[in-house]
Write an enzyme that holds these catalytic residues in place. Structure first.
Site, mmCIF file in Angstrom:
data_model
loop_
_atom_site.group_PDB
_atom_site.id
_atom_site.type_symbol
_atom_site.label_atom_id
_atom_site.label_comp_id
_atom_site.label_asym_id
_atom_site.label_seq_id
_atom_site.Cartn_x
_atom_site.Cartn_y
_atom_site.Cartn_z
ATOM 1 N N SER A 287 0.848 -1.198 0.000
ATOM 2 C CA SER A 287 0.000 0.000 0.000
ATOM 3 C C SER A 287 0.878 1.240 0.000
ATOM 4 C CB SER A 287 -0.896 0.008 1.249
ATOM 5 O OG SER A 287 -1.519 1.270 1.421
ATOM 6 N N TYR B 73 -1.295 -0.864 10.701
ATOM 7 C CA TYR B 73 -1.543 -1.320 9.328
ATOM 8 C C TYR B 73 -0.449 -0.812 8.398
ATOM 9 C CZ TYR B 73 -3.766 -1.561 4.710
ATOM 10 O OH TYR B 73 -4.040 -1.803 3.389
ATOM 11 N N LYS C 261 2.410 -2.909 6.057
ATOM 12 C CA LYS C 261 2.582 -2.752 4.613
ATOM 13 C C LYS C 261 4.022 -2.372 4.261
ATOM 14 C CE LYS C 261 -1.499 -3.923 3.289
ATOM 15 N NZ LYS C 261 -1.703 -5.099 2.428
#
Length: 273
Positions: free
Chosen positions: A164, A177, A181
């Site tokens: 991401s 999160y 990534k």
């Protein structure tokens, strides 16, 4: 001079570059995790339309059945099963089903991810970190480890992780999160030289703000969307198909000299660690 060069390129298309054939993945078998909607489904469509037999999965069987029906209506060879990649038994079942139904494995697209937390990173708990890292990072590695022997039997293969833009620019409220990534960027670089001797390429794609159900909190708010728009060179949000085509390219022979790389697909957001 320019005219003669142009004439040469037209008469010799190899000199000017190769166009991806719509049968460029014929005979290949591709496992795509979290592939019943969004980027995962777009990846399955892109790989399937180029000839691959795709194996789709999701935690809910009803979602799998819906995706399988859609893909078959598009004349794509598809097998589907429920799978929670955070559970070892589910990962084993996914691999075994693929081998039983398709005879081998050539491609792994590790797309599954969770984000059970939003807020100040200092408020995140051990449980949050364990769940995010188990699904977003460890499962990607463990699936790769499981498919490698089967890719080696086929003479090589391709592994693709879905990271991401948050891996480059951590997003407010999405600290754990974002870190997971970023870890996928490192996992790509670590695995690529280890697997090159087996003719297995390992690459990564880092999408920007893509309009999916998973990312809806980022684009349903007009205020938040307007802030993202300021960072974009291409003044629109991405759609899953923008990522599916890039994944198909990286998994094809057209990318046969690319490994250990992350392709950012962000509409022009500046990405740098």
């Amino acid at each position: 001079m320019l005219r003669s060069v142009t004439k040469c390129l037209w008469s010799n298309p190899v000199a000017g570059g190769r166009m991806m054939s719509h049968s460029s993945l014929a005979g290949k078998v591709a496992i795509i995790t979290a592939s019943t909607d969004g980027i995962g489904l777009a990846a399955a469509q892109a790989l399937g339309k180029r000839g691959a037999h795709v194996v789709v999965s999701s935690r809910r069987q009803a979602n799998v059945d819906k995706a399988v029906s859609l893909l078959r209506s598009e004349n794509i060879q598809v097998t589907g099963t429920s799978c929670n990649v955070g559970i070892e038994e589910d990962r084993k079942n996914l691999i075994n089903l693929t081998l039983e139904q398709c005879g081998g494995i050539d491609i792994l697209v590790s797309n599954a991810a969770v984000n059970p937390f939003f807020g100040n990173i200092l408020d995140s708990t051990d449980e949050v970190w364990s769940k995010i890292l188990d699904v977003n990072v460890k499962a990607s590695f463990l699936l790769t480890k499981q498919v490698v022997p089967h890719m080696e039997k086929r003479g090589g293969g391709s592994v693709l992780f879905v990271s991401s833009v948050a891996g480059y620019q951590p997003m407010p409220g999405l600290g754990p999160y974002s870190v997971s990534k970023t870890a996928l960027l490192g996992l790509t670089r670590a695995l690529a030289p280890e697997l090159a001797h087996s003719n297995i390429r390992v690459n990564c794609v880092a999408p920007g703000i893509i309009k999916t159900r998973f990312s809806s909190a980022l684009w349903q708010s007009e205020e938040v969307t307007n802030e993202f728009m300021k960072q974009l060179s291409i003044k629109r949000l991405g759609v899953p198909e923008d990522i599916g085509g890039v994944i198909a390219f990286l998994c094809s022979a057209d990318a046969s000299y690319i490994t250990g790389e992350t392709i950012t697909v962000t509409g022009g957001i500046n990405c740098r660690l």
